[in-house]
Design a protein around this motif. Structure first.
Motif, short mmCIF file in Angstrom:
data_model
loop_
_atom_site.label_atom_id
_atom_site.label_comp_id
_atom_site.label_asym_id
_atom_site.label_seq_id
_atom_site.Cartn_x
_atom_site.Cartn_y
_atom_site.Cartn_z
N ALA A 162 0.83 -1.21 0.00
CA ALA A 162 0.00 0.00 0.00
C ALA A 162 0.86 1.25 0.00
CB ALA A 162 -0.94 -0.01 1.20
N SER A 163 2.01 1.20 0.69
CA SER A 163 2.84 2.41 0.77
C SER A 163 3.30 2.81 -0.63
CB SER A 163 4.02 2.18 1.70
OG SER A 163 4.68 0.98 1.36
N LEU A 164 3.59 1.84 -1.50
CA LEU A 164 4.00 2.19 -2.87
C LEU A 164 2.79 2.66 -3.69
CD1 LEU A 164 6.17 2.38 -5.03
CD2 LEU A 164 5.79 -0.04 -5.57
N ALA A 165 1.66 1.98 -3.49
CA ALA A 165 0.45 2.37 -4.24
C ALA A 165 0.04 3.80 -3.93
CB ALA A 165 -0.69 1.41 -3.92
N VAL A 166 0.23 4.23 -2.68
CA VAL A 166 -0.09 5.62 -2.32
C VAL A 166 0.81 6.56 -3.11
CG1 VAL A 166 0.02 7.32 -0.46
CG2 VAL A 166 -0.88 5.05 0.00
N ARG A 167 2.07 6.19 -3.23
CA ARG A 167 3.02 7.07 -3.92
C ARG A 167 2.74 7.14 -5.41
NH1 ARG A 167 6.06 5.35 0.64
NH2 ARG A 167 7.52 6.95 1.31
N THR A 168 2.43 5.99 -6.03
CA THR A 168 2.21 6.03 -7.48
C THR A 168 0.86 6.67 -7.80
OG1 THR A 168 1.26 3.80 -7.53
CG2 THR A 168 3.63 3.97 -7.92
N ARG A 169 -0.03 6.69 -6.83
CA ARG A 169 -1.34 7.29 -7.08
C ARG A 169 -1.22 8.80 -7.25
NH1 ARG A 169 -6.06 9.01 -4.49
NH2 ARG A 169 -7.80 8.32 -5.77
N THR A 170 -0.37 9.41 -6.45
CA THR A 170 -0.32 10.87 -6.48
C THR A 170 1.01 11.40 -7.00
OG1 THR A 170 0.34 10.73 -4.18
CG2 THR A 170 -1.96 11.25 -4.60
N GLY A 171 2.05 10.58 -7.01
CA GLY A 171 3.38 11.10 -7.33
C GLY A 171 3.74 10.97 -8.80
N VAL A 172 4.86 11.55 -9.15
CA VAL A 172 5.43 11.37 -10.50
C VAL A 172 6.89 11.01 -10.33
CG1 VAL A 172 3.92 12.95 -11.76
CG2 VAL A 172 5.95 13.85 -10.64
N VAL A 173 7.43 10.32 -11.34
CA VAL A 173 8.87 10.06 -11.35
C VAL A 173 9.51 11.30 -11.97
CG1 VAL A 173 10.70 8.58 -12.29
CG2 VAL A 173 8.53 7.56 -11.53
N THR A 174 10.24 12.05 -11.17
CA THR A 174 10.83 13.30 -11.67
C THR A 174 12.09 13.01 -12.48
OG1 THR A 174 12.21 13.54 -9.73
CG2 THR A 174 10.01 14.54 -9.62
N ASP A 175 12.59 14.05 -13.17
CA ASP A 175 13.85 13.89 -13.91
C ASP A 175 14.97 13.52 -12.96
OD1 ASP A 175 12.50 14.52 -16.15
OD2 ASP A 175 13.22 16.59 -16.31
N ALA A 176 14.95 14.14 -11.76
CA ALA A 176 16.01 13.85 -10.78
C ALA A 176 15.92 12.39 -10.31
CB ALA A 176 15.88 14.79 -9.59
N ASP A 177 14.68 11.90 -10.08
CA ASP A 177 14.49 10.49 -9.70
C ASP A 177 15.07 9.59 -10.77
OD1 ASP A 177 12.99 11.14 -7.44
OD2 ASP A 177 11.05 10.89 -8.45
N LEU A 178 14.68 9.91 -12.02
CA LEU A 178 15.07 9.04 -13.14
C LEU A 178 16.59 8.98 -13.27
CD1 LEU A 178 13.81 7.26 -15.29
CD2 LEU A 178 13.74 9.23 -16.83
N ALA A 179 17.23 10.14 -13.16
CA ALA A 179 18.69 10.17 -13.29
C ALA A 179 19.33 9.34 -12.18
CB ALA A 179 19.17 11.63 -13.24
N ALA A 180 18.87 9.53 -10.95
CA ALA A 180 19.46 8.79 -9.81
C ALA A 180 19.19 7.30 -9.94
CB ALA A 180 18.89 9.34 -8.51
N LEU A 181 17.99 6.94 -10.39
CA LEU A 181 17.64 5.52 -10.53
C LEU A 181 18.49 4.86 -11.63
CD1 LEU A 181 13.76 5.79 -10.14
CD2 LEU A 181 15.29 4.48 -8.64
N ARG A 182 18.74 5.63 -12.74
CA ARG A 182 19.56 5.06 -13.82
C ARG A 182 20.99 4.82 -13.34
NH1 ARG A 182 16.95 8.58 -18.64
NH2 ARG A 182 15.45 7.01 -19.30
N THR A 183 21.51 5.76 -12.56
CA THR A 183 22.87 5.59 -12.02
C THR A 183 22.92 4.34 -11.13
OG1 THR A 183 23.02 7.99 -11.95
CG2 THR A 183 24.71 6.78 -10.75
N LEU A 184 21.92 4.22 -10.28
CA LEU A 184 21.87 3.06 -9.37
C LEU A 184 21.77 1.75 -10.14
CD1 LEU A 184 19.34 3.64 -6.47
CD2 LEU A 184 21.68 2.81 -6.27
N ALA A 185 20.90 1.75 -11.16
CA ALA A 185 20.67 0.51 -11.93
C ALA A 185 21.95 0.10 -12.66
CB ALA A 185 19.52 0.72 -12.92
#
Ligand SMILES: Nc1nc2c(ncn2[C@@H]2O[C@H](COP(=O)(O)OP(=O)(O)OP(=O)(O)O)[C@@H](O)[C@H]2O)c(=O)[nH]1
Ligand SMILES: [Mg+2]
Length: 377
Positions: A162-185
């Motif tokens: 549920a904690s993730l579902a709450v976040r995807t319901r209202t949130g967006v993956v920002t450019d900063a998120d995407l950049a950090a996630l790509r580096t991590l991946a």
């Protein structure tokens, strides 16, 4: 399971079907004001119509900290009620008397969970195994645990984060998120994802990692990283979609929607029963036309359609609707085939309630067949 219990098509009348709500409004006006008025019957009909129009009530229950608030927000159930926690010292056991109870577990059911759940009819209950991210090491482990608990409790149990579902319901993956996630991946050291403490260990990207953890939790970050390892060019909206799916919220939403439609349909049947009772009670005379007015409504296409939906939603026969893509048949042949099938149920040795529901379904499909084939005009 079927989705056929919803009012997924307008009623099968010819030409522009009058919405049943409007018909009921004019019926009420006629009982209260028209030449055939009968105010006492009018008041009783108004009460029955109000009860039918009141949306089904939903309670979200479970032990303290199980994730009841998160489930409520993840489902967008702003009108649902979070009950007092179950099995809490100095707190009375909540009374679960809503039309639908969403019961949140976050681990194996305890004796208190079982005791409370046994007070709610299973056909009105949906259980959720929340915090599925903390169960085992793969989603399949949570699915297996949910099935196991479901078999013990005699209700469907749906795994959820549920904690993730709450976040995807209202949130967006920002450019900063995407950049950090790509580096991590791209980083071959996946030990970071083993625990929140390891994840925010000091290092060059510590600030970005902390942000990610705050925004998506470890489970969200881990899901996003494995998706990006498969396809490093995934755009932000696709990643959000993947996280949404990984939360497990969609199957729960579908289950809840189906139960909601089923309960609304059953209420349509209650409305028809009450109107039939009032029609029988209305004494003709003194110019009162309540009986005629009610009987004319009860024999209308709208009422027969409400009866059909209520018949299909009856708990004893709902399993017979599994292969219906919708309540409305595809064409006249489909309508008559369905009518025949329900006729066989009417004459079967099933309990009386099931046979009555089948009769409503049969009558409904015969009426739809008449309209679709031009017979009975
Ligand atoms: N790991 C994990 N944590 C979750 C999940 N859902 C909720 N939580 C956490 O569990 C804690 C309790 O969540 P709530 O939604 O407040 O639970 P609740 O049952 O409403 O709790 P109370 O009303 O305080 O009794 C919070 O710290 C949430 O962040 C989940 O799916 N996974
Ligand atoms: Mg809460």
């Amino acid at each position: 399971m079927s989705t056929a219990t919803g009012s997924d098509r307008p009623s099968p009348g010819r030409g522009a079907a009058t919405p049943v709500h409007e018909r009921l409004d004019s019926l009420l006006a006629e009982l209260r004001r028209g030449p055939g008025r009968d105010p006492s019957i009018g008041d009783a009909v108004a009460a029955a119509v109000d009860a039918w129009r009141t949306p089904p009530r939903i309670q979200v229950a479970g032990r303290a900290r199980a994730g009841r608030s998160a489930v409520l927000h993840a489902l967008g159930l702003m009108t649902a009620q979070e009950t007092d926690p179950v099995d809490q010292p100095q707190t009375p056991t909540p009374e679960l008397d809503a039309d639908i109870v969403v019961y949140v577990l976050s681990a194996a059911p305890t004796p208190a969970d079982r005791r409370v759940l046994s007070t709610v009819p299973p056909e009105r209950t949906i259980a959720v195994l929340n915090k599925a991210d903390a169960i085992g090491s793969r989603w399949a482990d949570a699915v297996a645990a949910a099935e196991h608990y479901g078999a013990q409790l005699g209700v469907s149990v749906v795994p959820l984060v549920a904690s993730l579902a709450v976040r995807t319901r209202t949130g967006v993956v920002t450019d900063a998120d995407l950049a950090a996630l790509r580096t991590l991946a791209a980083d071959s050291d996946s030990s970071l994802l083993l625990s929140p403490d390891l994840f925010i260990a000091p290092g060059p990207d510590a600030a970005e990692r902390e942000q990610l953890l705050h925004r998506w939790d470890l489970y969200g970050v881990a899901c996003a990283c494995s998706a990006l390892r498969h396809d490093p060019r995934l755009p932000a909206p696709a990643l959000l979609q993947i996280l949404h799916a990984a939360s497990g919220i969609d199957p729960l939403h579908r289950l809840l929607h189906r139960l909601y439609q089923q309960i609304a349909a059953l209420r349509g049947g209650d409305l028809l029963d009450e109107l039939a009772r009032l029609a029988a009670r209305a004494v003709p005379g003194d110019g009162g036309r309540a009986r005629d007015v009610l009987e004319s409504f009860l024999s209308s296409d709208d009422a027969v359609w409400l009866g059909l939906l209520a018949g299909l939603a009856h708990p004893d026969v709902v399993h017979l609707t599994v292969d219906y893509p919708a309540a409305a048949p595809l064409d006249a042949n489909d309508a008559i085939a369905r009518a025949k099938r329900w006729r066989a149920v009417v004459t079967s040795d099933l309990p009386a309630g099931a046979r009555r529901a089948a009769l409503r379904a049969h009558t409904g499909y015969v009426r739809v067949w008449e309209r679709m084939s031009g017979a009975g005009l």
